[in-house]
Scaffold this motif. Sequence first.
Motif, PDB file in Angstrom:
ATOM      1  N   UNK A  97      20.379  30.064  14.621  1.00  0.00           N
ATOM      2  CA  UNK A  97      19.126  29.930  14.740  1.00  0.00           C
ATOM      3  C   UNK A  97      18.877  28.562  14.585  1.00  0.00           C
ATOM      4  N   UNK A  98      17.967  27.904  15.695  1.00  0.00           N
ATOM      5  CA  UNK A  98      17.672  26.820  15.801  1.00  0.00           C
ATOM      6  C   UNK A  98      16.383  26.758  14.838  1.00  0.00           C
ATOM      7  N   UNK A  99      16.357  25.592  13.646  1.00  0.00           N
ATOM      8  CA  UNK A  99      15.161  25.589  12.810  1.00  0.00           C
ATOM      9  C   UNK A  99      14.305  24.435  12.929  1.00  0.00           C
ATOM     10  N   UNK A 100      13.055  24.431  12.891  1.00  0.00           N
ATOM     11  CA  UNK A 100      12.250  23.383  12.568  1.00  0.00           C
ATOM     12  C   UNK A 100      11.432  23.447  11.320  1.00  0.00           C
ATOM     13  N   UNK A 101      11.609  22.576  10.449  1.00  0.00           N
ATOM     14  CA  UNK A 101      10.690  23.142   9.036  1.00  0.00           C
ATOM     15  C   UNK A 101      10.067  21.721   8.446  1.00  0.00           C
ATOM     16  N   UNK A 102       9.273  22.119   7.759  1.00  0.00           N
ATOM     17  CA  UNK A 102       8.445  21.187   6.973  1.00  0.00           C
ATOM     18  C   UNK A 102       8.218  21.520   5.510  1.00  0.00           C
ATOM     19  N   UNK A 103       8.096  20.554   4.633  1.00  0.00           N
ATOM     20  CA  UNK A 103       7.899  20.936   3.194  1.00  0.00           C
ATOM     21  C   UNK A 103       7.101  19.883   2.289  1.00  0.00           C
ATOM     22  N   UNK A 104       6.409  20.176   1.337  1.00  0.00           N
ATOM     23  CA  UNK A 104       5.806  19.287   0.414  1.00  0.00           C
ATOM     24  C   UNK A 104       6.036  19.730  -0.855  1.00  0.00           C
ATOM     25  N   UNK A 105       6.227  18.622  -1.619  1.00  0.00           N
ATOM     26  CA  UNK A 105       6.503  18.793  -3.368  1.00  0.00           C
ATOM     27  C   UNK A 105       5.673  18.048  -4.060  1.00  0.00           C
ATOM     28  N   UNK A 106       5.348  18.454  -5.268  1.00  0.00           N
ATOM     29  CA  UNK A 106       4.799  17.530  -6.212  1.00  0.00           C
ATOM     30  C   UNK A 106       5.869  17.501  -7.308  1.00  0.00           C
ATOM     31  N   UNK A 107       5.628  16.132  -7.827  1.00  0.00           N
ATOM     32  CA  UNK A 107       6.736  16.035  -8.891  1.00  0.00           C
ATOM     33  C   UNK A 107       6.320  15.135  -9.886  1.00  0.00           C
ATOM     34  N   UNK A 108       7.115  15.072 -10.972  1.00  0.00           N
ATOM     35  CA  UNK A 108       6.873  13.956 -12.137  1.00  0.00           C
ATOM     36  C   UNK A 108       8.230  13.679 -12.526  1.00  0.00           C
ATOM     37  N   UNK A 109       9.074  13.454 -11.554  1.00  0.00           N
ATOM     38  CA  UNK A 109      10.420  12.815 -11.820  1.00  0.00           C
ATOM     39  C   UNK A 109      10.358  11.482 -11.935  1.00  0.00           C
ATOM     40  N   UNK A 134       9.004  16.473   3.734  1.00  0.00           N
ATOM     41  CA  UNK A 134      10.160  16.262   4.812  1.00  0.00           C
ATOM     42  C   UNK A 134       9.674  17.115   6.205  1.00  0.00           C
ATOM     43  N   UNK A 135      10.140  16.412   7.203  1.00  0.00           N
ATOM     44  CA  UNK A 135      10.334  17.194   8.494  1.00  0.00           C
ATOM     45  C   UNK A 135      11.560  17.270   8.850  1.00  0.00           C
ATOM     46  N   UNK A 136      12.268  18.480   9.299  1.00  0.00           N
ATOM     47  CA  UNK A 136      13.861  18.475   9.535  1.00  0.00           C
ATOM     48  C   UNK A 136      13.727  19.378  10.626  1.00  0.00           C
ATOM     49  N   UNK A 137      14.945  19.270  11.393  1.00  0.00           N
ATOM     50  CA  UNK A 137      15.327  20.037  12.408  1.00  0.00           C
ATOM     51  C   UNK A 137      16.902  20.316  12.135  1.00  0.00           C
ATOM     52  N   UNK A 138      17.449  21.675  12.230  1.00  0.00           N
ATOM     53  CA  UNK A 138      18.468  21.969  11.753  1.00  0.00           C
ATOM     54  C   UNK A 138      18.922  23.249  12.468  1.00  0.00           C
ATOM     55  N   UNK A 139      20.214  23.538  12.052  1.00  0.00           N
ATOM     56  CA  UNK A 139      20.607  25.034  12.408  1.00  0.00           C
ATOM     57  C   UNK A 139      21.294  26.142  11.488  1.00  0.00           C
ATOM     58  N   UNK A 140      21.066  27.254  11.550  1.00  0.00           N
ATOM     59  CA  UNK A 140      21.350  28.215  10.602  1.00  0.00           C
ATOM     60  C   UNK A 140      22.497  29.184  11.146  1.00  0.00           C
ATOM     61  N   UNK A 141      23.596  29.540  10.564  1.00  0.00           N
ATOM     62  CA  UNK A 141      24.652  30.415  11.144  1.00  0.00           C
ATOM     63  C   UNK A 141      24.485  31.679  10.432  1.00  0.00           C
TER      64      UNK A 141
END
Length: 264
Positions: A97-109, A134-141
């Motif tokens: 599967x070709x994937x396009x993904x975005x995420x957002x995180x809040x942190x106190x690191x 992040x905005x990423x492109x990848x592959x899932x097997x």
Amino acid sequence: MNDTNLVGRALASALMSLLAIMAVAGVAQAQDGSDGSGQAESYIGAFAGLGSLDVRMTDLNGFTGSNGVPGQAFEYDGAGLAVGVVAGRYFHLGRLRLLFEADGAFSGVSATPGQLDPAGMDETAAAELRWAGTARIGLRRSLGRVGLFVAGGVSVAGFSNSFTDLDPGTDSRLQLDPDDSFDERPTRVGWVAGAGIEMPVAGAWTLRLEGLYNDFGETIHQAENRRDVNAGVCGPAGLPSPCRYGFDQRLALLRLVLVRRLGR
């Protein structure tokens, strides 16, 4: 070119090569169209995980400490919790599967080296990651019920970087020196690479364990030196100049993601 950039480019090149190999294999498997190739599938999710912030602060002018040396570096790190959301879309290529993904995180690191001047005991630094995306492109097997994936792309984050210098006041008590101290909140752009494993848990829900590495490179900050007290210290003798500090920051994140498919 510094070592961080070399490592980053090597990792990015290796990731792109792996994605290309997996994509070619997936296209070959999907040529007859009997395995659902060409279908698309969207998903959303939420995650929580442990983040580790690694900071390298370089005193470019040798101001820090009673025996400061130009180019002296201080490395410090810290860990903390990060939570956030993720959304993406799969495109089926046979078992891949070709994937396009975005995420957002809040942190106190956050990370701090403590005292930078053991003799004077008057200088400290700190760094904190406030948010990241992040905005990423990848592959899932697919391997039976389990799926393995790799992805890479662009990351952006909001940091808080500070340096505090305390000097004796008129009453001999230590007080903040505004010329040498600063607290900045920059937005940094870098690259991200990651890999993970996931498996279904119930119906449209899957559980994913994933590791991400973000590198934001180095930026330079200058203390203001408004009162010219550092003339001859951070610049040529008799010519006041701001004290310069370089910040090189990296983030590693290990997270558990609960994902829900939104239909086929």
